[in-house]
Motif scaffolding. Structure first.
Motif, PDB file in Angstrom:
ATOM      1  N   UNK A  92       0.829  -1.211   0.000  1.00 21.19           N
ATOM      2  CA  UNK A  92       0.000   0.000   0.000  1.00 21.19           C
ATOM      3  C   UNK A  92       0.861   1.259   0.000  1.00 21.19           C
ATOM      4  N   UNK A  93       1.944   1.249   0.768  1.00 24.06           N
ATOM      5  CA  UNK A  93       2.864   2.384   0.806  1.00 24.06           C
ATOM      6  C   UNK A  93       3.484   2.604  -0.575  1.00 24.06           C
ATOM      7  N   UNK A  94       3.903   1.514  -1.216  1.00 18.30           N
ATOM      8  CA  UNK A  94       4.490   1.612  -2.556  1.00 18.30           C
ATOM      9  C   UNK A  94       3.461   2.104  -3.565  1.00 18.30           C
ATOM     10  N   UNK A  95       2.218   1.652  -3.418  1.00 21.51           N
ATOM     11  CA  UNK A  95       1.156   2.078  -4.322  1.00 21.51           C
ATOM     12  C   UNK A  95       0.929   3.590  -4.203  1.00 21.51           C
ATOM     13  N   UNK A  96       0.879   4.097  -2.985  1.00 17.03           N
ATOM     14  CA  UNK A  96       0.704   5.534  -2.775  1.00 17.03           C
ATOM     15  C   UNK A  96       1.874   6.308  -3.375  1.00 17.03           C
ATOM     16  N   UNK A  97       3.093   5.805  -3.199  1.00 14.10           N
ATOM     17  CA  UNK A  97       4.274   6.470  -3.750  1.00 14.10           C
ATOM     18  C   UNK A  97       4.218   6.512  -5.278  1.00 14.10           C
ATOM     19  N   UNK A  98       3.765   5.427  -5.896  1.00 18.16           N
ATOM     20  CA  UNK A  98       3.644   5.393  -7.360  1.00 18.16           C
ATOM     21  C   UNK A  98       2.610   6.417  -7.820  1.00 18.16           C
ATOM     22  N   UNK A  99       1.462   6.472  -7.141  1.00 15.71           N
ATOM     23  CA  UNK A  99       0.436   7.447  -7.498  1.00 15.71           C
ATOM     24  C   UNK A  99       0.982   8.869  -7.407  1.00 15.71           C
ATOM     25  N   UNK A 100       1.720   9.154  -6.326  1.00 13.11           N
ATOM     26  CA  UNK A 100       2.277  10.492  -6.142  1.00 13.11           C
ATOM     27  C   UNK A 100       3.305  10.816  -7.229  1.00 13.11           C
ATOM     28  N   UNK A 101       4.143   9.842  -7.560  1.00 14.57           N
ATOM     29  CA  UNK A 101       5.170  10.049  -8.572  1.00 14.57           C
ATOM     30  C   UNK A 101       4.536  10.287  -9.955  1.00 14.57           C
ATOM     31  N   UNK A 102       3.522   9.489 -10.288  1.00 13.54           N
ATOM     32  CA  UNK A 102       2.853   9.652 -11.586  1.00 13.54           C
ATOM     33  C   UNK A 102       2.139  11.013 -11.638  1.00 13.54           C
ATOM     34  N   UNK A 103       1.508  11.411 -10.546  1.00 16.06           N
ATOM     35  CA  UNK A 103       0.838  12.716 -10.510  1.00 16.06           C
ATOM     36  C   UNK A 103       1.845  13.839 -10.716  1.00 16.06           C
ATOM     37  N   UNK A 104       3.019  13.719 -10.102  1.00 12.89           N
ATOM     38  CA  UNK A 104       4.066  14.713 -10.306  1.00 12.89           C
ATOM     39  C   UNK A 104       4.530  14.748 -11.746  1.00 12.89           C
ATOM     40  N   UNK A 105       4.677  13.569 -12.351  1.00  9.75           N
ATOM     41  CA  UNK A 105       5.078  13.493 -13.761  1.00  9.75           C
ATOM     42  C   UNK A 105       4.034  14.144 -14.667  1.00  9.75           C
ATOM     43  N   UNK A 106       2.775  13.883 -14.382  1.00  9.53           N
ATOM     44  CA  UNK A 106       1.699  14.483 -15.188  1.00  9.53           C
ATOM     45  C   UNK A 106       1.760  16.002 -15.078  1.00  9.53           C
ATOM     46  N   UNK A 107       1.910  16.512 -13.870  1.00  8.97           N
ATOM     47  CA  UNK A 107       1.974  17.962 -13.678  1.00  8.97           C
ATOM     48  C   UNK A 107       3.165  18.568 -14.414  1.00  8.97           C
ATOM     49  N   UNK A 108       4.325  17.901 -14.316  1.00 11.73           N
ATOM     50  CA  UNK A 108       5.524  18.399 -15.006  1.00 11.73           C
ATOM     51  C   UNK A 108       5.333  18.400 -16.516  1.00 11.73           C
ATOM     52  N   UNK A 109       4.762  17.340 -17.054  1.00 10.04           N
ATOM     53  CA  UNK A 109       4.555  17.253 -18.503  1.00 10.04           C
ATOM     54  C   UNK A 109       3.539  18.286 -18.982  1.00 10.04           C
ATOM     55  N   UNK A 110       2.543  18.575 -18.162  1.00  8.37           N
ATOM     56  CA  UNK A 110       1.565  19.597 -18.536  1.00  8.37           C
ATOM     57  C   UNK A 110       2.231  20.970 -18.576  1.00  8.37           C
ATOM     58  N   UNK A 111       3.170  21.209 -17.676  1.00 13.31           N
ATOM     59  CA  UNK A 111       3.920  22.473 -17.703  1.00 13.31           C
ATOM     60  C   UNK A 111       4.772  22.546 -18.965  1.00 13.31           C
ATOM     61  N   UNK A 112       5.357  21.396 -19.348  1.00 13.87           N
ATOM     62  CA  UNK A 112       6.209  21.363 -20.540  1.00 13.87           C
ATOM     63  C   UNK A 112       5.438  21.687 -21.815  1.00 13.87           C
ATOM     64  N   UNK A 113       4.170  21.301 -21.862  1.00 11.56           N
ATOM     65  CA  UNK A 113       3.395  21.567 -23.082  1.00 11.56           C
ATOM     66  C   UNK A 113       2.667  22.903 -23.013  1.00 11.56           C
ATOM     67  N   UNK A 114       2.923  23.641 -21.942  1.00 13.62           N
ATOM     68  CA  UNK A 114       2.374  24.994 -21.862  1.00 13.62           C
ATOM     69  C   UNK A 114       1.098  25.133 -21.080  1.00 13.62           C
ATOM     70  N   UNK A 115       0.638  24.072 -20.431  1.00  9.56           N
ATOM     71  CA  UNK A 115      -0.556  24.161 -19.585  1.00  9.56           C
ATOM     72  C   UNK A 115      -0.101  24.571 -18.210  1.00  9.56           C
ATOM     73  N   UNK A 116      -0.592  25.731 -17.746  1.00  5.72           N
ATOM     74  CA  UNK A 116      -0.179  26.198 -16.422  1.00  5.72           C
ATOM     75  C   UNK A 116      -0.930  25.452 -15.348  1.00  5.72           C
ATOM     76  N   UNK A 117      -0.183  25.012 -14.347  1.00  3.93           N
ATOM     77  CA  UNK A 117      -0.731  24.228 -13.250  1.00  3.93           C
ATOM     78  C   UNK A 117      -1.242  25.127 -12.124  1.00  3.93           C
ATOM     79  N   UNK A 118      -0.683  26.261 -12.006  1.00  4.73           N
ATOM     80  CA  UNK A 118      -0.963  27.092 -10.834  1.00  4.73           C
ATOM     81  C   UNK A 118      -2.110  28.019 -11.066  1.00  4.73           C
TER      82      UNK A 118
END
Length: 118
Positions: A92-118
């Protein structure tokens, strides 16, 4: 073992990382009865039930403020897992960490394509 001692032990098991404060709370009697019913069904103390309800209503600020729906969903799922305090290194701990890591990756990639997160 007294009810007060058991409640104190449970509070410290669930909230040992945070400082606990005590204060008086006035509730309508009907609301208190509903909270007690839900607390009993969820095998929690009344205080724990109130804390869970407030945590869901007022989540902490931080990475959860992302506006991307997929990242928000993954962070919400990770928070639900973390709320139960899984043992470090458990599935369960590893699952939560994967979810958090993927969410961070999604946010970073959205910034890269010009979608502002903030």
């Amino acid at each position: 073992m007294s009810i007060a001692l058991r409640t104190n032990i449970v509070h410290h098991a669930f909230m040992k990382d945070e400082a606990l404060i005590q204060f008086k709370l006035m509730l309508p009697s009907a609301l208190k009865k509903r909270l007690e019913t839900h607390a009993s069904l969820n095998r929690r103390s009344l205080s724990q039930e109130i804390v869970v309800a407030l945590e869901e209503k007022y989540p902490t600020t931080g990475p959860e403020t992302t506006i991307d729906p997929a990242a928000r969903l993954l962070l919400w799922l990770a928070a639900r897992i973390r709320r139960r305090k899984p043992k470090p290194g458990s599935a369960r701990d590893k699952q939560a960490a994967v979810y958090e890591r993927i969410a961070g990756d999604i946010s970073d990639r959205m910034k890269d394509i010009g979608t502002d997160d903030q």
